[in-house]
Design a protein around this motif. Structure first.
Motif, PDB file in Angstrom:
ATOM      1  N   LYS A   1     -10.456  -2.282   5.529  1.00 37.12           N
ATOM      2  CA  LYS A   1     -11.293  -2.086   4.355  1.00 37.12           C
ATOM      3  C   LYS A   1     -10.547  -1.204   3.354  1.00 37.12           C
ATOM      4  N   VAL A   2     -10.497  -1.661   2.119  1.00 34.62           N
ATOM      5  CA  VAL A   2      -9.760  -0.964   1.062  1.00 34.62           C
ATOM      6  C   VAL A   2     -10.744  -0.558  -0.031  1.00 34.62           C
ATOM      7  N   ARG A   3     -11.003   0.722  -0.117  1.00 34.77           N
ATOM      8  CA  ARG A   3     -11.952   1.247  -1.110  1.00 34.77           C
ATOM      9  C   ARG A   3     -11.192   1.854  -2.279  1.00 34.77           C
ATOM     10  N   TRP A   4     -11.569   1.473  -3.490  1.00 35.31           N
ATOM     11  CA  TRP A   4     -10.958   2.011  -4.691  1.00 35.31           C
ATOM     12  C   TRP A   4     -11.750   3.227  -5.173  1.00 35.31           C
TER      13      TRP A   4
ATOM     14  N   ILE B   1      -6.819   4.950  -3.402  1.00 36.28           N
ATOM     15  CA  ILE B   1      -7.534   4.116  -2.441  1.00 36.28           C
ATOM     16  C   ILE B   1      -7.791   4.872  -1.144  1.00 36.28           C
TER      17      ILE B   1
ATOM     18  N   LEU C   1      -8.439   3.864   2.922  1.00 30.06           N
ATOM     19  CA  LEU C   1      -8.303   2.764   3.872  1.00 30.06           C
ATOM     20  C   LEU C   1      -9.032   3.068   5.172  1.00 30.06           C
TER      21      LEU C   1
ATOM     22  N   GLU D   1     -14.869  -2.033  -3.348  1.00 30.04           N
ATOM     23  CA  GLU D   1     -14.208  -2.141  -2.045  1.00 30.04           C
ATOM     24  C   GLU D   1     -14.015  -3.599  -1.655  1.00 30.04           C
TER      25      GLU D   1
ATOM     26  N   SER E   1     -12.416  -6.104   1.813  1.00 33.19           N
ATOM     27  CA  SER E   1     -11.968  -6.058   3.199  1.00 33.19           C
ATOM     28  C   SER E   1     -11.401  -7.409   3.617  1.00 33.19           C
TER      29      SER E   1
ATOM     30  N   ILE F   1       0.823  -1.214   0.000  1.00 30.23           N
ATOM     31  CA  ILE F   1       0.000   0.000   0.000  1.00 30.23           C
ATOM     32  C   ILE F   1       0.855   1.261   0.000  1.00 30.23           C
TER      33      ILE F   1
END
Length: 347
Positions: free
Chosen positions: A136-139, A126, A128, A206, A208, A114
């Motif tokens: 949780k990783v949101r694009w 992204i 986080l 997203e 997770s 990351i």
């Protein structure tokens, strides 16, 4: 992962560097499933031979982006991204092995991934969050790609992370939840490969993963692979232009002014950017979008104040521009990421 939440402007485009192992994987997947002629055509299209690719550490972002789209078109399969990623092997990571060999847990490896998009490649900004025992990783689609293309890149990223995670730890690693910003469809392979609960019609893409998986120790034997020395990146033309734009922000120069700064003609600047896989307006939009997102997520400024800080004479123009960049107006975007109570007076 120690941060509660953070925004990472990771989007890379054009002639910026991208690890060659990803392109090698896509070419090999094409050969395996669609024949040598399909793989050879891709190599001709992007101007690289398979022999050159074997010995390359980095390629261009646009070449990998083109290969992903090419694979989509050849396969006509909405899950081809995650399927291709499932063919990865840790030993194929080349120079990245020298970095990963330093870490003790899966979480440390993911933190490195990351934190260093310039080394591992990234098609997306992204956001986080650490929430309910999960990362949780949101694009964020700040490059405004078409949904099917963006979804393919998103699934490919998740698939590769899961594949590498399992080989690094020797354990079955599962994602907790995957949210797709597209209508419901068949995702049998994605669900099976990741073990995640798949949701559709999300406002963002997203994924997770539970913290318990990030605590898994690395058991992969790095003694059995060649550790290539850590290397420095060659500077790209787009990186140079982006650096100038970010230094000038929020008063971004016109193309004519940028050409004067670089002591070239506007026509030459346009041609160089085109050859590098982008154009000046896209770079302007990228810098302004990332600046706006960062201000909205990290400050107490109202939307009106942010509009002024960014040099918009009309707040309605700023709202329209932001919705064009992200797909949501700024107030709505803020509520999605910070919660209703913190979004007061930001519409």
């Amino acid at each position: 992962m120690h941060q509660v939440c953070s925004y990472k402007p990771h989007l890379m485009v054009g002639d910026q560097s991208y690890p060659a192992y990803e392109l090698r994987n896509l070419v090999n997947y094409l050969k395996k499933h669609f024949g040598r002629s399909a793989a050879a055509q891709l190599c001709r299209d992007i101007g690289v031979t398979e022999t050159e690719l074997v010995h390359s550490q980095f390629v261009y972002v646009w070449q990998v982006d083109y290969a992903m789209t090419y694979l989509q078109n050849v396969s006509n399969d909405a899950e081809v991204g995650v399927k291709a990623a499932s063919d990865y092997k840790v030993a194929d990571l080349g120079f990245l092995l020298s970095y990963l060999a330093k870490f003790n847990t899966l979480g440390e490896c993911l933190e490195f991934v990351i934190a260093h998009p310039e080394l591992v490649g990234s098609f997306s900004d992204i956001f986080l969050r650490n929430e309910e025992g999960a990362l949780k990783v949101r694009w964020l689609n700040t490059n405004k790609l078409e949904t099917d293309k963006y979804s393919c890149q998103f699934q490919h990223s998740i698939g590769s992370l899961m594949t590498f995670a399992e080989e690094l730890t020797g354990e079955k690693v599962q994602a907790k939840e995957i949210i797709l910003a597209e209508p419901k469809r068949q995702t049998e392979f994605l669900a099976s490969r990741t073990g995640a609960n798949i949701q559709f019609d999300g406002q963002f893409f997203e994924w997770s993963i539970e913290q318990k998986f990030l605590m898994l120790p690395i058991t992969f034997s790095f003694e059995n692979v060649d550790l290539t020395p850590e290397i420095s990146l060659a500077q790209s033309y787009i990186t140079d232009v982006l650096a100038v734009l970010r230094e000038c922000a929020p008063q971004l120069p016109s193309m004519e002014s940028m050409a004067v700064t670089q002591e070239i003609s506007t026509r030459t600047l346009r041609r160089r950017l085109s050859a590098a896989g982008t154009n000046y307006q896209k770079l302007i939009d990228q810098v302004r979008c990332q600046m706006a997102v960062n201000l909205i997520l990290s400050s107490e400024h109202s939307i009106e104040a942010i509009s002024d800080l960014m040099g918009f004479g009309d707040i309605s123009h700023f709202r329209q521009s932001f919705k064009h960049w992200i797909g949501h107006p700024p107030g709505h975007f803020h509520r999605l990421h910070q919660g209703e109570s913190k979004a007061t007076n930001k519409d």
